[in-house]
Every structure is written in C-alpha cells, then in structure tokens.
Design a protein around this motif. Structure first.
Motif, PDB file in Angstrom:
ATOM      1  N   LEU A 279       5.625   1.422  -5.190  1.00 43.49           N
ATOM      2  CA  LEU A 279       4.236   1.440  -4.741  1.00 43.49           C
ATOM      3  C   LEU A 279       3.928   2.663  -3.879  1.00 43.49           C
ATOM      4  N   LYS A 280       4.906   3.147  -3.153  1.00 43.34           N
ATOM      5  CA  LYS A 280       4.677   4.283  -2.257  1.00 43.34           C
ATOM      6  C   LYS A 280       4.723   5.626  -2.988  1.00 43.34           C
ATOM      7  N   HIS A 281       5.510   5.696  -4.057  1.00 46.82           N
ATOM      8  CA  HIS A 281       5.772   7.015  -4.649  1.00 46.82           C
ATOM      9  C   HIS A 281       5.356   7.153  -6.104  1.00 46.82           C
ATOM     10  N   ASN A 282       5.080   6.060  -6.807  1.00 47.42           N
ATOM     11  CA  ASN A 282       4.695   6.194  -8.211  1.00 47.42           C
ATOM     12  C   ASN A 282       3.344   6.895  -8.320  1.00 47.42           C
ATOM     13  N   MET A 283       3.258   7.833  -9.255  1.00 49.21           N
ATOM     14  CA  MET A 283       2.034   8.614  -9.410  1.00 49.21           C
ATOM     15  C   MET A 283       1.167   8.161 -10.587  1.00 49.21           C
ATOM     16  N   ASP A 284       1.770   7.532 -11.584  1.00 51.24           N
ATOM     17  CA  ASP A 284       0.979   7.169 -12.756  1.00 51.24           C
ATOM     18  C   ASP A 284       1.685   6.055 -13.509  1.00 51.24           C
ATOM     19  N   PHE A 285       1.135   4.839 -13.448  1.00 51.59           N
ATOM     20  CA  PHE A 285       1.707   3.731 -14.200  1.00 51.59           C
ATOM     21  C   PHE A 285       1.509   3.926 -15.707  1.00 51.59           C
ATOM     22  N   GLY A 286       0.601   4.811 -16.096  1.00 51.88           N
ATOM     23  CA  GLY A 286       0.404   5.065 -17.511  1.00 51.88           C
ATOM     24  C   GLY A 286       1.640   5.668 -18.155  1.00 51.88           C
ATOM     25  N   LYS A 287       2.395   6.455 -17.398  1.00 49.58           N
ATOM     26  CA  LYS A 287       3.623   7.039 -17.922  1.00 49.58           C
ATOM     27  C   LYS A 287       4.801   6.080 -17.793  1.00 49.58           C
ATOM     28  N   GLN A 325      -3.958   2.897  10.056  1.00 44.90           N
ATOM     29  CA  GLN A 325      -4.028   3.728   8.865  1.00 44.90           C
ATOM     30  C   GLN A 325      -2.729   3.604   8.086  1.00 44.90           C
ATOM     31  N   CYS A 326      -2.830   3.325   6.788  1.00 43.45           N
ATOM     32  CA  CYS A 326      -1.634   3.255   5.946  1.00 43.45           C
ATOM     33  C   CYS A 326      -1.126   4.672   5.715  1.00 43.45           C
ATOM     34  N   PRO A 327       0.154   4.947   5.996  1.00 37.82           N
ATOM     35  CA  PRO A 327       0.672   6.318   5.862  1.00 37.82           C
ATOM     36  C   PRO A 327       0.974   6.727   4.427  1.00 37.82           C
ATOM     37  N   HIS A 328       0.848   5.809   3.479  1.00 38.64           N
ATOM     38  CA  HIS A 328       1.207   6.104   2.091  1.00 38.64           C
ATOM     39  C   HIS A 328      -0.038   6.030   1.211  1.00 38.64           C
ATOM     40  N   PRO A 329      -0.587   7.173   0.788  1.00 35.04           N
ATOM     41  CA  PRO A 329      -1.856   7.156   0.037  1.00 35.04           C
ATOM     42  C   PRO A 329      -1.750   6.546  -1.357  1.00 35.04           C
ATOM     43  N   ARG A 330      -0.553   6.411  -1.926  1.00 38.20           N
ATOM     44  CA  ARG A 330      -0.431   5.889  -3.280  1.00 38.20           C
ATOM     45  C   ARG A 330      -0.343   4.364  -3.323  1.00 38.20           C
ATOM     46  N   VAL A 331      -0.145   3.718  -2.201  1.00 41.83           N
ATOM     47  CA  VAL A 331       0.052   2.268  -2.197  1.00 41.83           C
ATOM     48  C   VAL A 331      -1.178   1.545  -2.733  1.00 41.83           C
ATOM     49  N   LEU A 332      -2.347   1.896  -2.222  1.00 47.31           N
ATOM     50  CA  LEU A 332      -3.569   1.180  -2.631  1.00 47.31           C
ATOM     51  C   LEU A 332      -3.855   1.324  -4.131  1.00 47.31           C
ATOM     52  N   PRO A 333      -3.945   2.536  -4.680  1.00 41.57           N
ATOM     53  CA  PRO A 333      -4.237   2.622  -6.121  1.00 41.57           C
ATOM     54  C   PRO A 333      -3.174   1.952  -6.986  1.00 41.57           C
ATOM     55  N   ASN A 334      -1.920   1.986  -6.555  1.00 39.97           N
ATOM     56  CA  ASN A 334      -0.875   1.314  -7.336  1.00 39.97           C
ATOM     57  C   ASN A 334      -1.037  -0.198  -7.287  1.00 39.97           C
TER      58      ASN A 334
END
Length: 764
Positions: A279-287, A325-334
């Motif tokens: 959740l913190k580091h994945n950039m694209d679940f499509g891949k 503030q959540c320090p990981h910007p990718r958590v929410l979209p994931n």
C-alpha cells in the motif's frame, strides 16, 4: 575450448564427473557457512573465503555482463600449483562476458571462450592473492582445468567473484527445488536459499526477487500442500518480503491461505508488513493486479477475526499513521483501488447477467473467481485495469429509466439524460418526484454482502481523515461504481456517509467534487438530490450540499440556472418547510432573473411568503430591488475616482447616496477595496471602464463582474492578487477590449488561452 572434458591426463574424466555429481547432489544448507578452507589447488594464503569478503562491509551491484581478461589452463588438478607459478602463464585474452542464467558466455566466442562455461561444471570458485600470482584474479576450477579472470582493480575482482558465486548457487537451487520428492528437505533448502539472499554482499533487486520467483514456481507446480506446509513456507520466506513485493504466483498462494485459514497467526504476523509495504509503495495495480487481489483477501481475512470491523479499523489507522498528515502519498489511492475492485466484484454477477441494465456487450474478466476492478490513480481518475470492463460515468436518469421500464409504472419513456434545453422548465414537471430507487431489489449472496460491508466501511474511514478527504473526493468524483451498485439501496445508504463528509468540508477542493466531472453527466450532487437514484431522505443532504456550494464560489448564474432547470421542485419543497438555504436560493433566482416564466415566479413568491424566514428575506429582496432601481435611474456623474485608502464600506456608502445610472468610468486605484465590493459594482449598468490597480480585488470578484457587467470594455488589474482561475472567467465578457494584467499571477498558458478566446482583446 571445451570446459566439460578432462583434457590433461587420460582417465581423469570419470573421476571429475564423479566429483561433480557429488557436488550437485549434496545439500546446500552449509553453503553460507563454508569458508572454503580446503587445501585443494594451492596453499592456504592463496584463498579468500566468502565469509571474509562479506564481513568487510563492502557492497556490490550484481554484474550481468562486463569486460575482463581471460586465461584458461588445462591440466591435472595435482599439478595446478606448479603450472600457476610457471613462466608460461602469461597469455591473456580480452572478452566481454555475459553471466547468463545457466552459463558464462562471451560476446566473441573465440579462443579460450569458444564455448560457454556452464555453472554446473564449475567445481570451485575463489580469489587468488599471493606474491607471484597475477593481480586481481578470480579462479574458476572445472574438470581438468582452470579459468582465470583478471579484473582492473580489487573492487571489480570482488564484484565478479560475488556475482559468479551468486549465479552458480542460484542455478543449483533452481535445480534442487525443481519438483522435490520430500517437502521436509525442500523446506530446508528454501530456508538456506533465503539465508543466502539475506547475507549476500550484492545489492540488486534480483537478489531477493530471484529466490522469490524460484519458490513461487515451486508452489505453482505443487498445489496439494498441507496447511502446515503452507505456513512453514510462508514463515521461511517472510524475511525476503520485508523489502520486496511478492511475485504473482506467490500472491495466488497467499490469497489461498487467506481464504482457507483467515484466523491463522501468519495472516497477522507475516502478511501485515507485506500488505503495508504494498500500500505504501505500489505505483500501479494495473501492472500487478494480483497484488491488489492479495491486499483485498488480506483485509477480508482481518474481517473474519474476532471483532473483525475493529481490526480493520486499526489496520487503516496504522496505514495513516498517528500524525495529522499521512506520510505515504500512495496509501490512499491504493486503498481506494482495492475498495473499488472489491465492490465491483460484489455486483459482477448482476453486471454480467442482469436484464435490467442493458449495457453494451463487454468481455467478462478472464478469471471469474478473481475479478479485477478499476484502479484509480490520482493522475487519471477514470483509468482502469485491463482485465476488467471499465465502469462508465453514470447518469442517474439512465438508472431510473430502467427501473421504470422494469416496473411498468410509466406509459412513456424518459429521456436518457437531464433536460438542459433553452426553454423554460415546466413548473409541474419540476415538482414531479421520480420513482423511488428501492423498487429494484438486489439481493447479494451472504459472502458478497460481507465484502460490501467491509469495504464500504473502509471508504467511510478514509473520509474521516482530513488530509485524505481532498484526494478521496477527487478519486470518487467520476462515480467509479457500476450502475447496479448505485441502484442497490444498501450500498447507497453506506456511501451516503462519505458524501455527507464531503458536503460538510469547507474546502472548495473537497465539496466541488460533489458536482459532475464534466457537463452532461450527473455527479454525486444529482444522485443524492430529491428524485436522484441514491436519495433516501426528504432532501436534507441535498440542502447541505447546496449550502456548502453556495457558500463557496458557486454563487453564480450558471449554478442557479442548473438548479432552476433540474431541481426547482425540491428547492421549493424544502423552502416551504423553512430551510433557510433554499429560501436564499429562491430569492437569488428572483434577484438575478433566472426564472422568466411569470407563473413560476409567482409560485416562488408564494412559497417564500408562506414561511416567516422566507417572508423576511423576500421583503429584504424587495428593498434591495427598490434601491437598485433608484441607483440605476439615469443621472449622476459619468466619471468617479475614490480617494486612496478607501474601503468596501466607503464605496457602498458613496453609491447609496445618489443616482449613478450614467457612471461609465470608475477608478478604485490604490484603495483598500476587496472582492466584496463586486456586489456594489454589478449594480452599475453603464460601467465601461474600471480601474482596480493595486487593490485587493481577487478571483471571487472577477467571477461576479464577468456575469453582470456586460458593457465593461476596459479593466485594469495591475498589481492585484487575481490568479488564472479568476482571469479565465473574463473569457465570457465579449465586450472587453482592454485588459491590464501586469504584476499579477498570470501564467503563460492562461495568457495564450485568453488571447485565443478574445481575439480582439488588447492584453497589456
């Protein structure tokens, strides 16, 4: 040169083959602890053990190819020391070597490297470092000979040594773990493989990924493992997963474990850090769709524990962190992507088979048991995974049409979109309320119902965090849910909490997402308003949404026109019940001449006079209209300049003191007026030139001017705080011919847009 033959002494080949077989078949558990302190091929000082090299703290990148000097000597092993120190060992060949998966090959297969050197034929691998030996050499012993690799310096030599050693060992593990006969032995080899990867001095993504792929292939080929074998393997590979995503086949293995043993301790102890990292580091679940599926199954496993919902809440809170503030910007979209996919899977049966929603033919997802739904990255809210049909932006009336057809409740068909024509809306039509959504009954299976409840709860939790709410609103603005979900009363009731949170947020970037993402399509505002497909109340949420939108920059003719065309009936009904926001809306419609039909105007006036608050606000409107008519009466000066340091109150007091119907030129330069004075400026019907140089007049004031001052020709905004958003509103002022924007925050793109829109505009 043939590296597999004995070469030097007749009869030596059988001996060497026997040695190689023993080397291949022995367990690899001791590889990492061996120090290679044997006495073969020379004295002790000419050896450097792996333990010695790795303990130095140096780290190396894994080599895949490189240039190096090669020398090959074929001889019996018993005479190696003598030959190495002879004067004849002086011929070296330059080669560009490639470390392939199974062998060491040269880009120029000539001379020493005419044939590849298989890793399986390498009996020993060591460093050479004695006084008379060639500098920076790596020694590779094969049956009947030796290959010497000479690097340019000690660092490159060590890099070649560790890379070759890694390739050789990973090749052996790949063979040993290929269809093993005993799982207890295989488990020991897996642990040794993991230990080797963790202690290797090489730093490369493949150092941890290669063992994971070997284990993943092993598990894919052996699906009949016992639950205990499942757990033992997961625990064994857990250290490798701390800094690496599991490969697809391994994700399938983890999903199976979550489904079959959700209460296993492995789920909490091993899978939790893995999912957190995804959740913190994945950039694209499509891949990587199986990463998304694994995350979904993990959350469902948490939901099966005692106090499941509370466990899920604690997990979401841990992902956000203790700060504001959540320090990981990718958590929410994931997390949103996982929720959307899970909710989509709940309605997949209805999507594929329901006759109520005749969607265009779409190919079903390849794996019905593992449906993949759209993922929503911040940069592209409407993108979707390629394995599933993308959901369309939904128009609420499309769903209502199908409901009416299904129930045979109407003799005529409704149109597929909202009425947005130029004609005046019929009052009777405006007051009609569309059929209730609950006429369509969707009964989800028990498991799908639990999935829906779990991931709807997560969306609610995400909306509770202030720092996540803007991005969440942006992700949900296109309504990325199937029509079947929006026609399901339970889902829309669960989601109503999220929409309420958006409507309560004072930030424009949040509540503006209640409106549609583009014209012609409905947004949450339309779906949850009276007559909308998701509305289950008498308009309380609708009133809340209108209140927050009117309090922002949406106090415009365009917004009021939209309400008059589509929601006039609900507005009048709520005003009749004393809702102050709706009373204000009706008064503004009268003030801005939104409603041209006389009968509709009289109906609005009667509605206002039927309540105490409505009567009071209507009387205030009448007083303002009388003052406006007096102000706009012809007469008074044509030019007016306010003294510097004048304020909004000074301007209002001045304009209320007499008639200014002839005022064409007004200078407010170097005064302290703000956007609030726009309310007074729009009452000047003849105004053609306006000087706002060095004032605090901003975007909100420009929007009002653009809608009401149709005759304005010259506008000076030099040294004002206006931005691109406000300046673009001026594109609707067709009479404007001169605009000064020096020392503003105008960007080059907006400047070009204004030039295109206003081809005759003189921009200074």
């Amino acid at each position: 040169m043939d590296f597999t033959s004995g070469g030097g002494v007749e009869g030596s080949e059988p001996h060497n083959n026997q040695f190689y077989q023993c080397e291949e078949n022995k367990p690899l558990l001791a590889d990492m602890s061996e120090s290679n302190n044997n006495t073969k091929l020379g004295a002790g000082p000419c050896k450097r053990s792996l333990h010695h090299c790795s303990s130095s703290g140096m780290r190396y990148k894994l080599l895949h190819e490189g240039d190096i000097q090669v020398c090959v000597v074929k001889h019996p092993r018993t005479f190696l020391s003598k030959i190495l120190t002879s004067k004849f060992l002086r011929r070296w060949e330059p080669h560009h070597l490639t470390l392939a998966d199974s062998s060491l090959t040269s880009a120029t297969p000539t001379g020493y490297m005419e044939t590849s050197l298989p890793y399986s034929s390498i009996e020993d691998l060591q460093l050479l470092s004695w006084d008379n030996a060639p500098k920076y050499c790596v020694q590779l012993s094969f049956p009947g000979g030796t290959v010497l690799l000479q690097a340019a310096n000690s660092y490159l030599r060590d890099q070649w040594f560790h890379s070759l050693q890694w390739k050789k060992k990973i090749y052996k593990y790949r063979k040993v773990l290929n269809n093993p006969s005993r799982w207890d032995v295989a488990l020991k080899e897996i642990r040794a493989l993991v230990d080797m990867a963790l202690t290797s001095p090489l730093q490369d993504e493949s150092i941890h990924q290669a063992p994971l792929h070997i284990i993943s292939t092993l598990l894919a080929e052996n699906s009949n493992l016992s639950p205990q074998d499942h757990e033992n393997i997961i625990v064994a590979i857990a250290p490798l997963l701390e800094n690496n995503h599991p490969p697809p086949d391994l994700c399938e293995f983890f999903c199976k474990h979550c489904r079959e043993r959700p209460r296993s301790s492995v789920v909490i102890e091993v899978f939790t850090p893995v999912v957190q990292r995804i959740l913190k580091h994945n950039m694209d679940f499509g891949k990587c769709p199986r990463l998304r599926l694994f995350t979904q199954e993990y959350i469902l496993a948490l939901n099966e524990l005692n106090g499941g919902m509370e466990v899920v809440k604690k997990f979401i809170h841990s992902m956000h962190g203790p700060t504001g503030q959540c320090p990981h910007p990718r958590v929410l979209p994931n997390l949103v992507a996982v929720c959307l996919a899970a909710i989509y899977s709940c309605y997949e049966e209805f999507i594929n088979r329901s006759p109520l929603f005749p969607n265009p033919p779409q190919p079903p997802p390849p794996a019905p048991t593992n449906p993949v739904a759209p993922t929503i990255p911040i940069s592209s809210p409407t993108s979707s995974l390629p394995l599933s049909p993308p959901p369309s932006v939904v128009n609420s009336s499309e769903i209502l049409v199908e409901l009416e057809r299904n129930n045979n409740s109407a003799n005529t068909k409704r149109k597929g979109g909202p009425t947005r024509g130029d004609s005046e809306p019929n009052l009777i039509d405006c007051l009609l309320v569309s059929p209730a959504v609950n006429t369509l009954s969707i009964q989800l299976p028990a498991q799908a119902d639990r999935v829906l409840g779990c991931f709807a709860l997560i969306l609610k939790m995400l909306s509770d965090y202030d720092d996540w709410r803007p991005a969440l609103a942006s992700l949900l603005q296109p309504i990325p849910f199937p029509k079947e979900a929006l026609a399901h009363a339970k889902f829309t009731k669960e989601l109503k909490y999220v929409i309420q949170r958006f409507a309560e947020d004072p930030r424009q970037e949040v509540h503006s997402c209640l409106l549609s993402v583009r014209s012609g399509k409905d947004g949450w505002f339309q779906l949850y308003s009276p007559g909308g497909v998701a509305c289950d109340d008498d308009g309380e949420l609708f009133a809340s949404m209108v209140h927050i939108l009117m309090g922002s920059c949406y106090k415009t003719k365009k917004f009021l026109l939209s309400l008059a065309e589509n929601k006039l009936g609900p507005c009048m009904l709520l005003a009749l019940r004393g809702n102050q926001t709706m009373v204000e809306i009706l008064c503004l419609m009268l003030e801005y001449n939104i409603i041209e039909n006389k009968d509709t105007q009289l109906q609005i006036i009667s509605t206002l006079e039927s309540t105490q608050v409505g009567l009071r606000m209507y009387e205030q409107l009448c007083d303002r209209q009388r003052e406006l008519k007096e102000l706009q009466r012809k007469g008074g000066p044509t030019r007016l300049t306010l003294p510097s340091k004048s304020t909004d109150a000074d301007l209002a007091r001045l304009l209320s003191s007499g008639s200014f119907g002839n005022l064409e030129n007004l200078s407010l330069a170097f005064t302290n007026v703000t956007s609030a004075c726009a309310e007074q400026l729009i009452k000047l019907p003849s105004l053609k030139q306006l000087n706002l140089w060095s004032t605090q007049f901003g975007d909100a004031g420009l929007r009002l001017l653009s809608e009401h001052l149709a005759c304005l020709q010259v506008l000076n905004l030099c040294e004002t705080p206006v931005t691109d958003a406000g300046l673009l509103a001026l594109s609707s002022m067709k009479s404007l011919c001169s605009l000064n924007m020096n020392s503003t925050k105008l960007t080059a793109d907006t400047y070009e847009d204004l030039k295109v829109i206003q081809s005759v505009l003189k921009v200074l």
